[in-house]
Design an enzyme around this catalytic site. Sequence first.
Site, PDB file in Angstrom:
ATOM      1  N   CYS A  53     -16.228 -53.474  51.798  1.00 54.62           N
ATOM      2  CA  CYS A  53     -16.356 -52.842  50.483  1.00 54.62           C
ATOM      3  C   CYS A  53     -16.298 -53.931  49.401  1.00 54.62           C
ATOM      4  O   CYS A  53     -15.452 -54.822  49.452  1.00 54.62           O
ATOM      5  CB  CYS A  53     -15.218 -51.839  50.274  1.00 54.62           C
ATOM      6  SG  CYS A  53     -15.333 -51.020  48.676  1.00 54.62           S
ATOM      7  N   CYS A  57      -9.569 -53.410  45.451  1.00 55.42           N
ATOM      8  CA  CYS A  57      -8.305 -52.654  45.455  1.00 55.42           C
ATOM      9  C   CYS A  57      -7.278 -53.423  46.306  1.00 55.42           C
ATOM     10  O   CYS A  57      -7.496 -53.616  47.512  1.00 55.42           O
ATOM     11  CB  CYS A  57      -8.530 -51.259  46.013  1.00 55.42           C
ATOM     12  SG  CYS A  57      -9.956 -50.433  45.271  1.00 55.42           S
ATOM     13  N   CYS A  60      -6.038 -52.388  49.856  1.00 58.33           N
ATOM     14  CA  CYS A  60      -6.998 -51.854  50.827  1.00 58.33           C
ATOM     15  C   CYS A  60      -7.501 -52.881  51.835  1.00 58.33           C
ATOM     16  O   CYS A  60      -8.107 -53.890  51.460  1.00 58.33           O
ATOM     17  CB  CYS A  60      -8.178 -51.233  50.086  1.00 58.33           C
ATOM     18  SG  CYS A  60      -9.350 -50.500  51.234  1.00 58.33           S
ATOM     19  N   CYS A  97     -12.587 -34.334  56.330  1.00 62.71           N
ATOM     20  CA  CYS A  97     -12.824 -35.262  55.221  1.00 62.71           C
ATOM     21  C   CYS A  97     -13.528 -36.510  55.764  1.00 62.71           C
ATOM     22  O   CYS A  97     -13.129 -37.040  56.795  1.00 62.71           O
ATOM     23  CB  CYS A  97     -11.508 -35.684  54.594  1.00 62.71           C
ATOM     24  SG  CYS A  97     -10.476 -34.280  54.141  1.00 62.71           S
ATOM     25  N   CYS A 128     -14.948 -32.323  52.813  1.00 60.76           N
ATOM     26  CA  CYS A 128     -14.490 -33.201  51.729  1.00 60.76           C
ATOM     27  C   CYS A 128     -15.110 -34.577  51.980  1.00 60.76           C
ATOM     28  O   CYS A 128     -15.276 -34.973  53.134  1.00 60.76           O
ATOM     29  CB  CYS A 128     -12.966 -33.296  51.746  1.00 60.76           C
ATOM     30  SG  CYS A 128     -12.308 -34.427  50.495  1.00 60.76           S
ATOM     31  N   CYS A 188      -9.984 -33.548  44.788  1.00 56.86           N
ATOM     32  CA  CYS A 188      -8.823 -34.066  45.497  1.00 56.86           C
ATOM     33  C   CYS A 188      -8.520 -35.409  44.833  1.00 56.86           C
ATOM     34  O   CYS A 188      -9.347 -36.323  44.901  1.00 56.86           O
ATOM     35  CB  CYS A 188      -9.173 -34.241  46.975  1.00 56.86           C
ATOM     36  SG  CYS A 188      -7.907 -35.088  47.926  1.00 56.86           S
ATOM     37  N   ARG A 260      -0.423 -33.154  48.998  1.00 60.00           N
ATOM     38  CA  ARG A 260      -0.661 -33.660  50.361  1.00 60.00           C
ATOM     39  C   ARG A 260       0.137 -34.922  50.657  1.00 60.00           C
ATOM     40  O   ARG A 260       0.067 -35.899  49.917  1.00 60.00           O
ATOM     41  CB  ARG A 260      -2.146 -33.958  50.561  1.00 60.00           C
ATOM     42  CG  ARG A 260      -2.407 -34.622  51.901  1.00 60.00           C
ATOM     43  CD  ARG A 260      -3.860 -34.808  52.178  1.00 60.00           C
ATOM     44  NE  ARG A 260      -4.516 -33.530  52.260  1.00 60.00           N
ATOM     45  CZ  ARG A 260      -5.749 -33.282  51.818  1.00 60.00           C
ATOM     46  NH1 ARG A 260      -6.440 -34.227  51.262  1.00 60.00           N
ATOM     47  NH2 ARG A 260      -6.273 -32.085  51.938  1.00 60.00           N
TER      48      ARG A 260
HETATM   49  S1  SF4 Z   1      -9.957 -48.341  48.311  1.00 60.40           S
HETATM   50 FE1  SF4 Z   1     -10.928 -49.814  49.723  1.00 60.40          FE
HETATM   51  S2  SF4 Z   1     -12.780 -48.771  50.387  1.00 60.40           S
HETATM   52 FE2  SF4 Z   1     -12.083 -47.710  48.554  1.00 60.40          FE
HETATM   53  S3  SF4 Z   1     -13.108 -48.683  46.848  1.00 60.40           S
HETATM   54 FE3  SF4 Z   1     -11.160 -49.766  47.069  1.00 60.40          FE
HETATM   55  S4  SF4 Z   1     -11.619 -51.494  48.423  1.00 60.40           S
HETATM   56 FE4  SF4 Z   1     -13.311 -50.054  48.621  1.00 60.40          FE
END
Ligand code: SF4
Length: 350
Positions: A53, A57, A60, A97, A128, A188, A260
């Site tokens: 990705c 984040c 993540c 989901c 979802c 959600c 949740r």
């Molecule tokens: S949480 Fe992870 S998968 Fe989702 S946008 Fe951020 S880096 Fe990408």
Amino acid sequence: MEVRHNWTVAEVQQLMEKPFMDLLFEAQCVHRQYQQSNYVQVSTLLSIKTGACPEDCKYCPQSARYTTDVEKERLMEVDRVLDAAQKAKNAGSTRFCMGAAWKNPKARDMPHLTEMIKGVKGMGLETCMTLGMLTPDQADELAGAGLDYYNHNLDTSPEFYGNIITTRTYQDRLDTLSHVRDAGMKICSGGIIGMGESASDRAGLFVELANLPTHPESVPVNMLVKVKGTPLEAVDDVDPFDFIRLIAIARIMMPLSAVRLSAGREDMNEQMQTLCFMAGANSVFYGCKLLTTPNPSEDKDMQLFDKLGINSQQVSQRPDEIEENDLLDRVVERVAARPSQDDLFYEASV
Ligand code: SF4
């Protein structure tokens, strides 16, 4: 009690400072007024496109910017997704989901996504998806295919957000939520606790969620799963009682939403999960994996539900389907059915 959309951070901080038992009692009263007691909805989450990705984040393991053990995978074929959905249904899930590690879906992905939605709906499951940011047209297309819920978390308070994500803004997230709502889908949206945020940031997250024009139908409250290789791998643990308090606060602030228990449940013992249910959590993700991190197995969950007398089967009208406008009718019915003070005195004295 009215369903409010004008909460302040100071009010939430006052709730946080209440004695633990008082807060849980208040949350349980709200829960029993607005939600079905002893019911927990179960959803299964499948990663339909894993890793690589472009977003940053910091929590993540799927971000391409961090070196983790996650193996990247392209978008899954529709048949494989439908096969997993059937297994989830057979195991007792009522909602399926599907999550993709994207900044946003591309035009070429949309036909595959809509086919997945139609196939999963055809099995009688709720659907979802979480696919990153959406344009209004994409939201319309997903809704047109029958998507029931779209997950897009706010993650944390607007003030702390820049410490965690720099590749999309808080406003981008709010815009996607508004496109989802305009397209007629349910929302959600929740956040993550334990990323180094302050108590006021935690309050700020819930204020943002509860002050949306309509509360999210589903509010996932995640406890950070610290994954090696991510910038948050060594952040301090969350105090379990602080986490349980936040579940109670979510229940009090958003009485009609399903709250949740999401990521981090693998690290919670049965007693902590039970206190979370007591505090008003009434939805969990089911299955041994949550996207890329561990989750309790279905067997463990069923054993705990049995011990607690919790029902996870579909009911005629799930609480998260109750519209705010239905509330007045329910309150009027309750008042009409309530015994008079004389009746109460009579019952108490015989
Ligand atoms: S949480 Fe992870 S998968 Fe989702 S946008 Fe951020 S880096 Fe990408």
